[in-house]
Each structure stands twice: as structure tokens, then as C-alpha cells.
Design a protein around this motif. Structure first.
Motif, PDB file in Angstrom:
ATOM      1  N   ALA A  43     -14.472 -11.511  42.214  1.00 38.17           N
ATOM      2  CA  ALA A  43     -14.302 -10.108  41.846  1.00 38.17           C
ATOM      3  C   ALA A  43     -14.694  -9.924  40.372  1.00 38.17           C
ATOM      4  N   PRO A  44     -15.301  -8.798  40.054  1.00 37.07           N
ATOM      5  CA  PRO A  44     -15.688  -8.554  38.661  1.00 37.07           C
ATOM      6  C   PRO A  44     -14.464  -8.426  37.757  1.00 37.07           C
ATOM      7  N   VAL A  45     -14.616  -8.885  36.537  1.00 33.11           N
ATOM      8  CA  VAL A  45     -13.538  -8.829  35.553  1.00 33.11           C
ATOM      9  C   VAL A  45     -13.503  -7.429  34.950  1.00 33.11           C
ATOM     10  N   PRO A  46     -12.318  -6.794  34.910  1.00 36.58           N
ATOM     11  CA  PRO A  46     -12.222  -5.462  34.295  1.00 36.58           C
ATOM     12  C   PRO A  46     -12.671  -5.503  32.828  1.00 36.58           C
ATOM     13  N   ALA A  47     -13.351  -4.436  32.398  1.00 40.41           N
ATOM     14  CA  ALA A  47     -13.907  -4.376  31.040  1.00 40.41           C
ATOM     15  C   ALA A  47     -12.861  -4.595  29.947  1.00 40.41           C
ATOM     16  N   PRO A  48     -11.665  -3.975  30.035  1.00 42.25           N
ATOM     17  CA  PRO A  48     -10.682  -4.213  28.961  1.00 42.25           C
ATOM     18  C   PRO A  48     -10.254  -5.681  28.862  1.00 42.25           C
ATOM     19  N   LEU A  49     -10.145  -6.339  29.996  1.00 41.28           N
ATOM     20  CA  LEU A  49      -9.774  -7.754  30.013  1.00 41.28           C
ATOM     21  C   LEU A  49     -10.894  -8.595  29.412  1.00 41.28           C
ATOM     22  N   ARG A  50     -12.113  -8.265  29.740  1.00 42.16           N
ATOM     23  CA  ARG A  50     -13.275  -8.990  29.198  1.00 42.16           C
ATOM     24  C   ARG A  50     -13.351  -8.819  27.682  1.00 42.16           C
ATOM     25  N   ARG A  51     -13.148  -7.575  27.194  1.00 39.26           N
ATOM     26  CA  ARG A  51     -13.194  -7.329  25.743  1.00 39.26           C
ATOM     27  C   ARG A  51     -12.096  -8.104  25.020  1.00 39.26           C
ATOM     28  N   ALA A  52     -10.910  -8.156  25.604  1.00 42.12           N
ATOM     29  CA  ALA A  52      -9.810  -8.905  24.984  1.00 42.12           C
ATOM     30  C   ALA A  52     -10.137 -10.397  24.930  1.00 42.12           C
ATOM     31  N   ALA A  53     -10.716 -10.920  25.994  1.00 36.89           N
ATOM     32  CA  ALA A  53     -11.092 -12.339  26.027  1.00 36.89           C
ATOM     33  C   ALA A  53     -12.194 -12.627  25.010  1.00 36.89           C
ATOM     34  N   GLU A  54     -13.145 -11.705  24.858  1.00 36.24           N
ATOM     35  CA  GLU A  54     -14.210 -11.887  23.866  1.00 36.24           C
ATOM     36  C   GLU A  54     -13.652 -11.833  22.441  1.00 36.24           C
ATOM     37  N   ALA A  55     -12.675 -10.960  22.205  1.00 33.72           N
ATOM     38  CA  ALA A  55     -12.049 -10.893  20.882  1.00 33.72           C
ATOM     39  C   ALA A  55     -11.319 -12.193  20.572  1.00 33.72           C
ATOM     40  N   LEU A  56     -10.671 -12.764  21.570  1.00 35.32           N
ATOM     41  CA  LEU A  56      -9.980 -14.041  21.380  1.00 35.32           C
ATOM     42  C   LEU A  56     -10.982 -15.157  21.071  1.00 35.32           C
ATOM     43  N   GLU A  57     -12.098 -15.184  21.789  1.00 34.52           N
ATOM     44  CA  GLU A  57     -13.119 -16.190  21.520  1.00 34.52           C
ATOM     45  C   GLU A  57     -13.706 -16.008  20.118  1.00 34.52           C
ATOM     46  N   ALA A  58     -13.944 -14.762  19.718  1.00 31.62           N
ATOM     47  CA  ALA A  58     -14.487 -14.499  18.377  1.00 31.62           C
ATOM     48  C   ALA A  58     -13.506 -14.963  17.302  1.00 31.62           C
ATOM     49  N   GLY A  59     -12.222 -14.720  17.502  1.00 24.58           N
ATOM     50  CA  GLY A  59     -11.215 -15.184  16.545  1.00 24.58           C
ATOM     51  C   GLY A  59     -11.197 -16.701  16.447  1.00 24.58           C
ATOM     52  N   PHE A  60     -11.303 -17.360  17.592  1.00 25.02           N
ATOM     53  CA  PHE A  60     -11.350 -18.820  17.616  1.00 25.02           C
ATOM     54  C   PHE A  60     -12.585 -19.332  16.869  1.00 25.02           C
ATOM     55  N   LEU A  61     -13.732 -18.721  17.142  1.00 18.42           N
ATOM     56  CA  LEU A  61     -14.964 -19.140  16.473  1.00 18.42           C
ATOM     57  C   LEU A  61     -14.895 -18.905  14.965  1.00 18.42           C
ATOM     58  N   ALA A  62     -14.309 -17.802  14.544  1.00 20.83           N
ATOM     59  CA  ALA A  62     -14.175 -17.519  13.112  1.00 20.83           C
ATOM     60  C   ALA A  62     -13.347 -18.602  12.432  1.00 20.83           C
ATOM     61  N   GLU A  63     -12.286 -19.035  13.082  1.00 20.47           N
ATOM     62  CA  GLU A  63     -11.462 -20.111  12.517  1.00 20.47           C
ATOM     63  C   GLU A  63     -12.221 -21.429  12.469  1.00 20.47           C
ATOM     64  N   MET A  64     -13.033 -21.696  13.498  1.00 18.70           N
ATOM     65  CA  MET A  64     -13.832 -22.919  13.508  1.00 18.70           C
ATOM     66  C   MET A  64     -14.887 -22.874  12.396  1.00 18.70           C
ATOM     67  N   LEU A  65     -15.501 -21.710  12.186  1.00 22.34           N
ATOM     68  CA  LEU A  65     -16.477 -21.565  11.105  1.00 22.34           C
ATOM     69  C   LEU A  65     -15.819 -21.752   9.748  1.00 22.34           C
ATOM     70  N   LYS A  66     -14.591 -21.263   9.620  1.00 23.99           N
ATOM     71  CA  LYS A  66     -13.842 -21.438   8.368  1.00 23.99           C
ATOM     72  C   LYS A  66     -13.561 -22.926   8.143  1.00 23.99           C
ATOM     73  N   SER A  67     -13.135 -23.618   9.197  1.00 21.90           N
ATOM     74  CA  SER A  67     -12.853 -25.055   9.083  1.00 21.90           C
ATOM     75  C   SER A  67     -14.113 -25.848   8.764  1.00 21.90           C
ATOM     76  N   ALA A  68     -15.256 -25.338   9.230  1.00 23.88           N
ATOM     77  CA  ALA A  68     -16.523 -26.010   8.960  1.00 23.88           C
ATOM     78  C   ALA A  68     -17.020 -25.744   7.540  1.00 23.88           C
ATOM     79  N   GLY A  69     -16.346 -24.832   6.844  1.00 23.73           N
ATOM     80  CA  GLY A  69     -16.704 -24.578   5.457  1.00 23.73           C
ATOM     81  C   GLY A  69     -17.649 -23.410   5.243  1.00 23.73           C
ATOM     82  N   LEU A  70     -17.935 -22.628   6.300  1.00 24.23           N
ATOM     83  CA  LEU A  70     -18.810 -21.473   6.125  1.00 24.23           C
ATOM     84  C   LEU A  70     -18.151 -20.472   5.186  1.00 24.23           C
ATOM     85  N   GLY A  71     -18.847 -20.097   4.154  1.00 26.99           N
ATOM     86  CA  GLY A  71     -18.310 -19.160   3.173  1.00 26.99           C
ATOM     87  C   GLY A  71     -17.705 -19.842   1.965  1.00 26.99           C
ATOM     88  N   ASP A  72     -17.625 -21.162   1.997  1.00 26.78           N
ATOM     89  CA  ASP A  72     -17.072 -21.914   0.880  1.00 26.78           C
ATOM     90  C   ASP A  72     -18.182 -22.472  -0.003  1.00 26.78           C
TER      91      ASP A  72
END
Length: 79
Positions: A1-30
Motif C-alpha cells: 500500500a502507498p505510504v501517506p504523504a504526511p508519514l513520508r514527509r515525517a520520515a524524510e525529516a527524520l532521515e535529514a536530521g540523522f544525516l545532518a548529525e552525521m555530517l556534523k560528526s564528519a566535520g562538515l562546516g568545521d
């Protein structure tokens, strides 16, 4: 079944937050003195990381958003 759009957006926001933290740990911006912005540059580095993380997710990301959305949908969330 297709994933509802609000659920998909929330999951994408969670992935983006995770990636931002990984980029920070990798030193991006430092990069001290890369633009000579000092403290101001350091404060805005998080905006750069967040934008980059969102773009990564927009282009397919790591696939976490799809897995998270599917798992939540199986549990009956987002209906």
C-alpha cells in the motif's frame, strides 16, 4: 500500500536530521577561517549542513526514510 504523504514527509525529516548529525560528526562546516567569518561562520555552519542533508534526502538519501515510513505504516501510524 502507498505510504501517506504526511508519514513520508515525517520520515524524510527524520532521515535529514540523522544525516545532518552525521555530517556534523564528519566535520562538515568545521573549516576554521575558510571564509574568515569567525564565530558567525561557525553559527551558520548548521544551516549549511541541514540544507545539504535535505538535498541528499530529496535525491534519494540513504533509504532510511522509506524503511521508517514502511515500518510506521505497518504499525498503523499515519492513517
Amino acid at each position: 500500500a502507498p505510504v501517506p504523504a504526511p508519514l513520508r514527509r515525517a520520515a524524510e525529516a527524520l532521515e535529514a536530521g540523522f544525516l545532518a548529525e552525521m555530517l556534523k560528526s564528519a566535520g562538515l562546516g568545521d573549516q576554521p577561517g575558510s571564509f574568515g567569518g569567525g564565530t558567525g561562520e561557525a553559527q551558520f555552519a548548521s544551516f549549511r549542513r541541514d540544507a545539504l542533508a535535505q538535498e541528499i534526502v530529496r535525491r534519494g538519501g540513504l533509504g532510511l526514510a522509506g524503511m521508517i515510513a514502511a515500518a510506521l505504516q505497518e504499525r498503523g501510524h499515519g492513517q
